[in-house]
Design an enzyme around this catalytic site. Structure first.
Site, mmCIF file in Angstrom:
data_model
loop_
_atom_site.group_PDB
_atom_site.id
_atom_site.type_symbol
_atom_site.label_atom_id
_atom_site.label_comp_id
_atom_site.label_asym_id
_atom_site.label_seq_id
_atom_site.Cartn_x
_atom_site.Cartn_y
_atom_site.Cartn_z
ATOM 1 N N ASP A 1 0.867 -1.190 0.000
ATOM 2 C CA ASP A 1 0.000 0.000 0.000
ATOM 3 C C ASP A 1 0.895 1.228 0.000
ATOM 4 O O ASP A 1 1.573 1.546 0.989
ATOM 5 C CB ASP A 1 -0.881 -0.039 1.262
ATOM 6 N N HIS A 2 0.936 1.921 -1.120
ATOM 7 C CA HIS A 2 1.882 3.028 -1.259
ATOM 8 C C HIS A 2 1.554 4.209 -0.360
ATOM 9 O O HIS A 2 2.397 5.086 -0.155
ATOM 10 C CB HIS A 2 1.962 3.490 -2.715
ATOM 11 N N ARG A 3 0.333 4.217 0.214
ATOM 12 C CA ARG A 3 0.040 5.305 1.142
ATOM 13 C C ARG A 3 0.888 5.150 2.390
ATOM 14 O O ARG A 3 1.264 6.119 3.033
ATOM 15 C CB ARG A 3 -1.431 5.295 1.539
#
Lengths: 467, 337, 327
Positions: free
Chosen positions: A439-441
């Site tokens: 999850d790049h967040r």
């Protein structure tokens, strides 16, 4: 005064709104003791045993096994000691009001009110016009005629009206609208002929209709289908490929919803590597002998993953809105295919387990999953997920993150491949594909890459697993 | 594709067929208008403007204004047909079958049968029917339910200009007696028509106006617009409706009705005629007898009540089927427990 | 005008065939073999024949429930008619119509009709078709509607008369006044109490009157009428006074007849007797000529009955046949 206690539909987890009694282990009139299993309750996610928390007698069962789902808080049974009188029990049932607002709300919507589980026959005296059959049915079922609108002439109540009033509200499965051609129809075919033509991709335009009223009939279309082929070729006639319609069951609905949400809202990126597994496989043989356990290769990989997570806590995270929850221990959710569908029970604090303990735990969870008996506590939480499709020969794949986790590891099959040895010669080694969905967040590429590198290292130098 | 008004679709088709076949003859009250007056012929060209200009084109022998004598008009149509012509006779209001029914019912419907199949009666009787203009009890009725029950007649009810052209052409070329029912509230509506000058639609072939798998709605004439509006509104809620426009009630496209109900299991029949012994119950019975196993709920009917048609605006509105009533019926059939 | 010997013999034979046909039916019906209602034309033969002898196949006639005479006079096949009345598949209408609906459209016989007065509007339609076809070498073809003193009170008769007048249709309204409409007398039922023809006159038509028991009166009158109508002068009406010898329908007890009335009219108002008297009196034909025709006619009817009895019966499938040409 006798102690009368309600047994209501429990609420397990925030999401649960209703449950079904899958099985009663006790029956009316039976006494039970604390700790005894009373029943099995099934929810969208799991089936769970409910144990008695005190000694009592089952005085009344209101919802039976296999009855339709009840909202959380619904009165399922009444437990009391033998001294309580029937009248007291009846009074208790009549006066019971569920605490849960969901149930209360449901009960004020008349069209959703479930029929009373045990109908008490009672005589009805009424001036309303009603058929004999209708009256008999209403009396037998204890139905209040005030709830019934008569559909007959001048409001006469029919048997059908009573029967309808006794049934729960309709929840039809809708299939929705379909597309049709916008242009004027110039070719006239019977509905069946059209269906067959569409099924086989036959153009109706050149066909001459010999059916009634000059329409193109089924026979006309079929003769096109079975037109003589050049000598030597037997024409293949595709039969009708009629779909069997399977509605999503409860579990699939939940899985569908959650994974769709995950795929749509989480900015996934993927890191791919592979690890040489020969050393690990050797170590496994030895360690299993020494420890007297039957840990699978996957168990070792889970252990390796857990250790890697503890070393890279920025990957061992849950995403909650704009908050990161970073965990000190690795609770690894292991994807298991069960008869009820995909389930992900959690191996808690896997980093602290010795390999045989970890193997025992995964075994326990797998058995429970196969029996459909995973409890809510088995599924709750999880800081990271591992999914292994290696046993199917899948080399690598991209898994979908299970929110609120920050990442998931997809493990592929162990394959023999050629490699370059230290001395430059060609040899063979066993390699396993690893794909990390991130999850790049919450987790950056470098962070994820470092984790993956550690994991790879732990696999390729597996003695560290016993450090 | 051209756009055309319903009334012009009637007129143009009659004119084209009169051009094509010298045996086609038009007769009725005021189909020309102005005969025997100071103003002279073609004072009106039909009170629904469905015969404008025919007199000028084809003359008094082939475009015959008649006195107000419906029995004579219908009988003359029967006689013209037996004598080898192809009459297109007009009954100004369908309600007037009352004063002329013998010629339709006992005469032209039965000639072929009674005479051992040795003759034909290729007459077309056009009638303006239906409510919505507050014309009250004697000028607003539907008659298809009466005429469909008469063996020997064919009964046609087009809903769109395209249907008018295709079906009226078929009717005029058909050698059996055909009752062609035009809803008076449709005369001013427009729609796409085929460019093909020989476009025909066969009898007994319903049109699927909307498709869906949850409910079957059966419609005729003016009611098609209401049914389609309801279907579109419900589609937004994920409810799919087959809207079947029958177009002809005799012969009836039974296959289309049954095939649809076999998929949906739910039937709503909408009809403008009163409920007893009518088209709606005919179709419900067809489905109950031949698709009982497919039904998920009893069929719903949307019809006016068992009363004559009232005059005042709000009364006529309350009397007739409406989108609200159709929608309620669809929801009711879905709510069956 | 003088008719040739052949024409006279032919006319007599036509009338005699009708007479024997109806008399024989009167007998046969009592055996119960014949189904349904039958209405016999005995006594009125001179009208049917006197009219139809002028007509070609292309002229059309429409008849009443009492239509056997008009049918035979227009040229319908005797055997076919007898078989139809017997309900046979070989009947003129394949057993589908019966006595009241006998027709042969190809011969211009547009059907006997079970509805009193229904024929007149149909005849107007046929006349309009003739008008559309235009004037031939003999003028317009005509359509003739046979009506009685019963039908002359029906609305359809008046509507048809008016429509024929305003469209100038070559239609002839032929009234056979046999003094009884079912069981009610003409003097009661017909308000004009004078005759029927005056009604047609009031509608704007030229009218003629004649003696329906005298073939020559009918035949001569019709020549004038047809000349008038074929010339394109519009419709005309004719009233012939006549008698019917049997009841309204077979089985009618005829309680409305006066004492000795039936004997009297058979004796004094029989058109066949009158014809014999006239032609033999004028030495146009001999008794022997006429007797030979009598024998011939009787034989023809006998053959027709035998054939009808033996003819094929219809089958259940015939119920479904010929409702439509295509459906």
């Amino acid at each position: 005064m006798s102690d009368i206690r309600p047994f209501c539909m429990p609420k397990w987890g925030i999401e649960m709104t209703e449950g079904t009694i899958a099985e009663w282990m006790v029956s009316e009139g039976q006494a039970f003791t604390r700790g005894q299993t009373l029943c099995l309750i099934e929810t969208a996610k799991i089936t769970n045993e409910v144990e008695a928390e005190y000694d009592a007698v089952v005085r009344k069962v209101l919802v039976g096994a296999g009855d339709e789902a009840q909202p959380v808080g619904t009165l399922l049974a009444v437990f009391a000691d033998p001294a309580a009188s029937e009248a007291e029990i009846e009074a208790f049932v009549a006066g019971f009001r569920p605490a849960d607002t969901a149930v209360a709300a449901k009960q004020t919507e008349p069209e959703n009110a479930p029929a009373p589980a045990a109908a008490t026959p009672r005589k009805i005296v009424t001036n309303r016009p009603i058929s004999a059959q209708a009256l008999a049915l209403a009396e037998a079922e204890g139905l209040d005629l005030a709830e019934v609108a008569g559909s007959g002439r001048q409001g006469r109540i029919t048997h059908q009206d009573v029967q309808q009033a006794l049934r729960p509200a309709a929840r039809p499965a809708l299939r929705g609208p379909a597309k049709i051609a916008a242009e004027l129809e110039t070719i006239f075919a019977s509905p069946l002929a059209r269906r067959i033509a569409a099924l086989h991709g036959i153009d109706l335009a050149p066909i001459e209709g010999t059916g009634p009223r000059g329409r193109i009939s089924k026979a006309d279309v079929l003769s096109r289908l079975l037109a003589p082929a050049p000598a030597g070729t037997q024409p293949f006639v595709a039969g009708e490929n009629r779909a069997e319609i399977l509605s999503f069951d409860r579990i699939r609905k939940v899985v569908a919803r959650r994974l769709t949400e995950a795929k749509q809202t989480i900015p996934h990126f993927y890191l791919r590597t592979s690890a040489s597994a020969d050393a690990l496989m050797e170590l496994r043989k030895t360690a299993n002998l020494v420890l007297g356990c039957k840990a699978s290769l996957n168990d070792y990989l889970i252990k390796a993953t857990a250790l890697a997570l503890v070393r890279h806590p920025d990957v061992n995270v849950q995403v909650h809105g704009e908050e990161l929850h970073r965990f000190p221990r690795a609770d690894i959710a292991v994807a298991i295919a069960s008869p009820k569908g995909l389930v992900t029970p959690v191996v808690r604090s896997a980093d602290g387990m010795r390999i045989d303990q970890l193997a025992a735990e995964t075994r326990r969870l797998i058995d429970k999953a196969q029996a459909g008996r995973l409890g809510f506590e088995d599924m709750e939480g999880g800081t990271f997920s591992v999914s292994n499709l290696g046993m199917f020969g899948i080399e690598n794949f991209d898994a979908i993150i299970n929110p609120p986790q920050g990442a998931i590891l997809a493990i592929g099959a162990a394959n023999r491949t050629a490699c370059e040895r230290g001395d430059g010669s060609i040899g063979f080694e066993t390699r396993i594909g690893l794909t990390l969905s991130v999850d790049h967040r919450a987790i950056d590429g470098a962070t994820g890459a470092e984790f993956l590198a550690t994991l790879k290292n732990l696999i390729e130098a597996p003695e560290q697993l016993f450090a | 594709m051209a756009q055309m008004m319903y009334r012009d679709a009637v007129l143009s088709t009659i004119a084209e067929e009169m051009e094509r076949d010298a045996n086609v003859v038009v007769l009725g009250e005021d189909v020309v208008g102005g005969m025997g007056t100071a103003g002279g012929p073609e004072a009106i060209g039909g009170i629904w403007s469905t015969s404008t200009g025919l007199f000028g084109k084809f003359g008094a022998d082939r475009v015959i204004d008649t006195p107000i004598s419906e029995s004579a008009i219908m009988g003359a149509a029967a006689g013209l047909a037996l004598a080898g012509k192809r009459p297109v006779a007009e009954l100004m209001f369908a309600d007037f079958i009352g004063v002329s029914l013998d010629q339709i019912w006992n005469q032209m419907a039965k000639f072929r049968y009674m005479f051992g199949g040795k003759t034909k009666c290729p007459a077309v009787i056009r009638m303006a029917y239906g409510a919505g203009y507050n014309a009250a009890a004697q000028h607003s009725q539907s008659v298809h339910q009466i005429l469909t029950g008469m063996p020997g007649l064919k009964v046609v009810m087009p809903s769109t200009p395209a249907d008018v052209k295709g079906l009226l052409r078929t009717a005029i070329r058909d050698d059996d007696p055909v009752i062609f029912l035009e809803h008076k509230a449709l005369y001013g509506t427009s729609g796409e028509v085929s460019d093909d000058p020989d476009f025909t639609i066969p009898f007994g072939h319903a049109r699927l106006a909307r498709a869906g798998e949850d409910v079957t709605i059966i419609s005729t004439g003016l009611l098609l617009g209401f049914c389609v509006a309801v279907a579109d509104k419900l589609a937004a809620e994920g409810i799919g409706c087959d809207v079947i426009d029958l177009r002809t009630t005799s012969p009836l496209d039974e296959e289309a009705i049954l095939d649809s109900v076999e998929v949906t299991g739910r039937l709503v029949v909408v009809d403008e005629a009163p409920p007893r012994c009518g088209l709606a119950v005919d179709i419900c019975a067809l489905v109950a007898r031949q698709a009982f196993a497919s039904l998920k709920a009893p069929p719903q009917m949307v019809t006016p009540p068992h009363t004559p048609i009232p005059f005042a605006r709000e009364l006529e509105s309350a009397y007739l089927p409406s989108t609200d009533k159709i929608e309620a019926a669809v929801r009711a059939v879905l709510a069956w427990r | 005008m003088q008719l040739s010997r052949e024409a006279l013999l032919r006319a007599y034979r036509q009338m005699k065939i009708i007479r024997e046909f109806e008399e024989r039916l009167h007998v046969e019906i009592q055996t119960g073999e014949i189904a349904g209602f039958t209405h016999l034309y005995c006594g009125q033969e001179a009208v049917a024949v006197g009219v139809c002898e002028h007509l070609s196949v292309e002229d059309k006639i429409v008849s009443t429930h009492r239509g056997h005479g008009h049918c035979l006079a227009k040229g319908c096949d005797v055997n076919g008619m007898m078989a139809e009345i017997w309900g046979s598949r070989e009947g003129l209408c394949k057993g589908k119509g019966g006595s009241m609906h006998i027709a042969d459209v190809e011969l211009g016989m547009l059907g006997a009709n079970g509805i009193v007065g229904a024929g007149s509007p149909i005849a107007v339609g046929a006349a309009l078709a003739a008008k559309l076809d235009g004037r031939g070498p003999n003028g317009f073809r005509v359509a003739i509607t046979f009506s009685g003193d019963g039908a002359c009170n029906q609305g359809t008769t008046f509507e048809a008369m008016n429509l024929a007048v305003v469209t100038k249709a070559p239609c002839i309204f032929l009234f056979e006044n046999n003094h009884y409409s079912e069981h009610t007398g003409f003097e009661y039922a017909v308000g004009t109490q004078r005759d029927i023809a005056s009604r047609a006159e009031a509608f704007g038509m030229k009218v003629w009157r004649g003696d329906g028991t005298d073939f020559f009166s009918v035949h001569d009158t019709m020549r004038e009428v047809l000349d008038y109508v074929r010339a394109g002068n519009g419709p005309a009406a004719v009233e012939f006074d006549t008698e019917r010898f049997f009841g309204h329908f077979e089985g009618d007890p005829q309680r409305y007849r006066g004492p000795g009335e039936l004997d009297r009219i058979r004796a004094t108002r029989d058109c066949l007797k009158n014809f014999r008297t006239s032609v033999t009196g004028a030495s146009l034909l001999s008794h022997a000529d006429l007797d030979a025709v009598d024998v011939d006619a009787l034989e023809a009817i006998e053959n027709a009955v035998v054939a009808a009895r033996a003819a094929a019966r219809p089958t259940a499938e015939d119920v479904l046949a010929d409702v439509y040409i295509s459906y």
